[in-house]
Design a protein around this motif. Sequence first.
Motif, PDB file in Angstrom:
ATOM      1  N   ALA A  57       0.861  -1.179   0.000  1.00 63.63           N
ATOM      2  CA  ALA A  57       0.000   0.000   0.000  1.00 63.63           C
ATOM      3  C   ALA A  57       0.894   1.224   0.000  1.00 63.63           C
ATOM      4  O   ALA A  57       1.692   1.411   0.909  1.00 63.63           O
ATOM      5  CB  ALA A  57      -0.896   0.000   1.231  1.00 63.63           C
ATOM      6  N   ALA A  58       0.765   2.046  -1.013  1.00 61.39           N
ATOM      7  CA  ALA A  58       1.596   3.250  -1.088  1.00 61.39           C
ATOM      8  C   ALA A  58       1.232   4.173   0.063  1.00 61.39           C
ATOM      9  O   ALA A  58       0.056   4.445   0.299  1.00 61.39           O
ATOM     10  CB  ALA A  58       1.363   3.951  -2.414  1.00 61.39           C
ATOM     11  N   PRO A  59       2.219   4.654   0.813  1.00 59.59           N
ATOM     12  CA  PRO A  59       1.918   5.599   1.881  1.00 59.59           C
ATOM     13  C   PRO A  59       1.500   6.937   1.303  1.00 59.59           C
ATOM     14  O   PRO A  59       1.782   7.238   0.132  1.00 59.59           O
ATOM     15  CB  PRO A  59       3.239   5.715   2.640  1.00 59.59           C
ATOM     16  CG  PRO A  59       4.287   5.373   1.635  1.00 59.59           C
ATOM     17  CD  PRO A  59       3.670   4.350   0.724  1.00 59.59           C
ATOM     18  N   PRO A  60       0.850   7.756   2.099  1.00 63.99           N
ATOM     19  CA  PRO A  60       0.494   9.097   1.623  1.00 63.99           C
ATOM     20  C   PRO A  60       1.755   9.903   1.331  1.00 63.99           C
ATOM     21  O   PRO A  60       2.815   9.646   1.894  1.00 63.99           O
ATOM     22  CB  PRO A  60      -0.263   9.705   2.813  1.00 63.99           C
ATOM     23  CG  PRO A  60      -0.635   8.550   3.687  1.00 63.99           C
ATOM     24  CD  PRO A  60       0.405   7.503   3.474  1.00 63.99           C
ATOM     25  N   PRO A  61       1.657  10.906   0.478  1.00 62.81           N
ATOM     26  CA  PRO A  61       2.758  11.855   0.348  1.00 62.81           C
ATOM     27  C   PRO A  61       3.092  12.439   1.725  1.00 62.81           C
ATOM     28  O   PRO A  61       2.208  12.648   2.559  1.00 62.81           O
ATOM     29  CB  PRO A  61       2.192  12.932  -0.585  1.00 62.81           C
ATOM     30  CG  PRO A  61       1.157  12.208  -1.394  1.00 62.81           C
ATOM     31  CD  PRO A  61       0.545  11.206  -0.450  1.00 62.81           C
ATOM     32  N   ASN A  62       4.373  12.651   1.976  1.00 60.40           N
ATOM     33  CA  ASN A  62       4.873  13.190   3.250  1.00 60.40           C
ATOM     34  C   ASN A  62       4.778  12.191   4.395  1.00 60.40           C
ATOM     35  O   ASN A  62       4.970  12.553   5.555  1.00 60.40           O
ATOM     36  CB  ASN A  62       4.156  14.490   3.640  1.00 60.40           C
ATOM     37  CG  ASN A  62       4.141  15.501   2.517  1.00 60.40           C
ATOM     38  OD1 ASN A  62       5.192  15.828   1.970  1.00 60.40           O
ATOM     39  ND2 ASN A  62       2.964  15.970   2.133  1.00 60.40           N
ATOM     40  N   ALA A  63       4.477  10.934   4.071  1.00 57.67           N
ATOM     41  CA  ALA A  63       4.451   9.864   5.073  1.00 57.67           C
ATOM     42  C   ALA A  63       5.325   8.731   4.564  1.00 57.67           C
ATOM     43  O   ALA A  63       5.852   8.766   3.448  1.00 57.67           O
ATOM     44  CB  ALA A  63       3.021   9.387   5.314  1.00 57.67           C
ATOM     45  N   ILE A  64       5.511   7.721   5.419  1.00 54.56           N
ATOM     46  CA  ILE A  64       6.264   6.535   5.054  1.00 54.56           C
ATOM     47  C   ILE A  64       5.402   5.321   5.379  1.00 54.56           C
ATOM     48  O   ILE A  64       4.318   5.451   5.959  1.00 54.56           O
ATOM     49  CB  ILE A  64       7.616   6.474   5.793  1.00 54.56           C
ATOM     50  CG1 ILE A  64       7.408   6.539   7.313  1.00 54.56           C
ATOM     51  CG2 ILE A  64       8.534   7.596   5.334  1.00 54.56           C
ATOM     52  CD1 ILE A  64       8.693   6.455   8.134  1.00 54.56           C
ATOM     53  N   ALA A 135      -8.085   9.053   7.289  1.00 55.55           N
ATOM     54  CA  ALA A 135      -8.217  10.502   7.078  1.00 55.55           C
ATOM     55  C   ALA A 135      -6.944  11.234   7.484  1.00 55.55           C
ATOM     56  O   ALA A 135      -6.567  12.243   6.865  1.00 55.55           O
ATOM     57  CB  ALA A 135      -9.412  11.037   7.868  1.00 55.55           C
ATOM     58  N   SER A 136      -6.244  10.721   8.511  1.00 52.56           N
ATOM     59  CA  SER A 136      -4.983  11.358   8.912  1.00 52.56           C
ATOM     60  C   SER A 136      -3.936  11.203   7.821  1.00 52.56           C
ATOM     61  O   SER A 136      -3.042  12.048   7.672  1.00 52.56           O
ATOM     62  CB  SER A 136      -4.481  10.779  10.239  1.00 52.56           C
ATOM     63  OG  SER A 136      -3.865   9.511  10.080  1.00 52.56           O
ATOM     64  N   GLY A 137      -4.030  10.122   7.031  1.00 58.09           N
ATOM     65  CA  GLY A 137      -3.158   9.992   5.866  1.00 58.09           C
ATOM     66  C   GLY A 137      -3.431  11.074   4.842  1.00 58.09           C
ATOM     67  O   GLY A 137      -2.503  11.627   4.236  1.00 58.09           O
ATOM     68  N   CYS A 138      -4.700  11.391   4.661  1.00 60.80           N
ATOM     69  CA  CYS A 138      -5.064  12.496   3.761  1.00 60.80           C
ATOM     70  C   CYS A 138      -4.486  13.816   4.284  1.00 60.80           C
ATOM     71  O   CYS A 138      -4.021  14.656   3.507  1.00 60.80           O
ATOM     72  CB  CYS A 138      -6.584  12.608   3.653  1.00 60.80           C
ATOM     73  SG  CYS A 138      -7.423  11.131   3.029  1.00 60.80           S
ATOM     74  N   ALA A 139      -4.515  13.988   5.620  1.00 65.91           N
ATOM     75  CA  ALA A 139      -3.955  15.202   6.225  1.00 65.91           C
ATOM     76  C   ALA A 139      -2.445  15.253   6.034  1.00 65.91           C
ATOM     77  O   ALA A 139      -1.873  16.329   5.787  1.00 65.91           O
ATOM     78  CB  ALA A 139      -4.318  15.254   7.703  1.00 65.91           C
ATOM     79  N   ALA A 140      -1.786  14.094   6.166  1.00 68.96           N
ATOM     80  CA  ALA A 140      -0.338  14.056   5.936  1.00 68.96           C
ATOM     81  C   ALA A 140      -0.014  14.479   4.506  1.00 68.96           C
ATOM     82  O   ALA A 140       0.943  15.226   4.269  1.00 68.96           O
ATOM     83  CB  ALA A 140       0.200  12.652   6.207  1.00 68.96           C
ATOM     84  N   ALA A 141      -0.813  14.009   3.571  1.00 64.58           N
ATOM     85  CA  ALA A 141      -0.594  14.370   2.164  1.00 64.58           C
ATOM     86  C   ALA A 141      -0.670  15.878   1.958  1.00 64.58           C
ATOM     87  O   ALA A 141       0.021  16.435   1.105  1.00 64.58           O
ATOM     88  CB  ALA A 141      -1.614  13.661   1.277  1.00 64.58           C
ATOM     89  N   ASP A 142      -1.502  16.540   2.763  1.00 65.86           N
ATOM     90  CA  ASP A 142      -1.656  17.993   2.663  1.00 65.86           C
ATOM     91  C   ASP A 142      -0.804  18.758   3.672  1.00 65.86           C
ATOM     92  O   ASP A 142      -0.987  19.965   3.872  1.00 65.86           O
ATOM     93  CB  ASP A 142      -3.131  18.368   2.855  1.00 65.86           C
ATOM     94  CG  ASP A 142      -3.953  18.140   1.595  1.00 65.86           C
ATOM     95  OD1 ASP A 142      -3.374  17.723   0.573  1.00 65.86           O
ATOM     96  OD2 ASP A 142      -5.173  18.371   1.629  1.00 65.86           O
ATOM     97  N   LYS A 143       0.122  18.035   4.345  1.00 67.67           N
ATOM     98  CA  LYS A 143       1.081  18.644   5.286  1.00 67.67           C
ATOM     99  C   LYS A 143       0.408  19.309   6.478  1.00 67.67           C
ATOM    100  O   LYS A 143       0.901  20.303   7.008  1.00 67.67           O
ATOM    101  CB  LYS A 143       1.978  19.667   4.557  1.00 67.67           C
ATOM    102  CG  LYS A 143       2.795  19.062   3.425  1.00 67.67           C
ATOM    103  CD  LYS A 143       3.707  20.097   2.784  1.00 67.67           C
ATOM    104  CE  LYS A 143       4.537  19.483   1.661  1.00 67.67           C
ATOM    105  NZ  LYS A 143       5.421  20.489   1.023  1.00 67.67           N
TER     106      LYS A 143
END
Length: 238
Positions: A57-64, A135-143
């Motif tokens: 599963a690809a992590p969100p942008p700005n996450a690992i 949803a927190s992954g979505c937040a990580a993607a948006d920094k």
Amino acid sequence: MPSKSATKRNRRAQANPMSARKGPSGAVIAGIVVVVLFAVAVGFGVLRASNHNTEAAAPPPNAIASGVPIGQPTAPATVDIYLDLQCPVCKAYEQQEGATIDSLIANGSAKVIYHPIAILDEESSTKYSSRASSASGCAAADKVFPQFIRLLYANQPAEGSAGLTGQQLISYGQQAGAGAGFAQCVNNNSYAKWTANLTDAASQAGITATPTIKVNGQEIDKTDGALRQAVLAAAGHK
């Protein structure tokens, strides 16, 4: 070992709804014990079975793959925070230690890796822990990950409830500063697989309670003094 029902009663009895960053004393947090046994959680076995067939599963942008890192990569101390956004004691810990964590990140002493796992889905009729983590992954993607989880803690639903709705999660993301694509990301549950993998990896690493705090791989007490001392030690200070 306490039974699951006894553990639930203990966790609920110690929940302390608070909305300000000023939180309970270190003594209060140190006295709270929340033990969540993954093996007996309803549905957890199914989750692990599904992950044995896992596709990456690809992590969100700005996450690992393992979480959301915040801070300078070269910081001498790595603070791992395993949390469940449905967990009242996780909320209390963030309110107690949030300012300290911000300071340690800002001065370069530590970087933090947040692991938003989902082990309390049985405490919600809508698998809120998983939905909030995704949803927190979505937040990580948006920094805006730190801002978003603080808003979720400040508005944390009671255990046993349906949890926050998708629209509420979107609203708090927008308050945190998320972009135009945040709503679609939440509605699509885009990082559900990432959440499942985080949770499974935590189980395999022996994480049985939230919050669990580690500094450079060593678990520490949930007190301000323990956090500061461990970070200083990592920087070579005694």
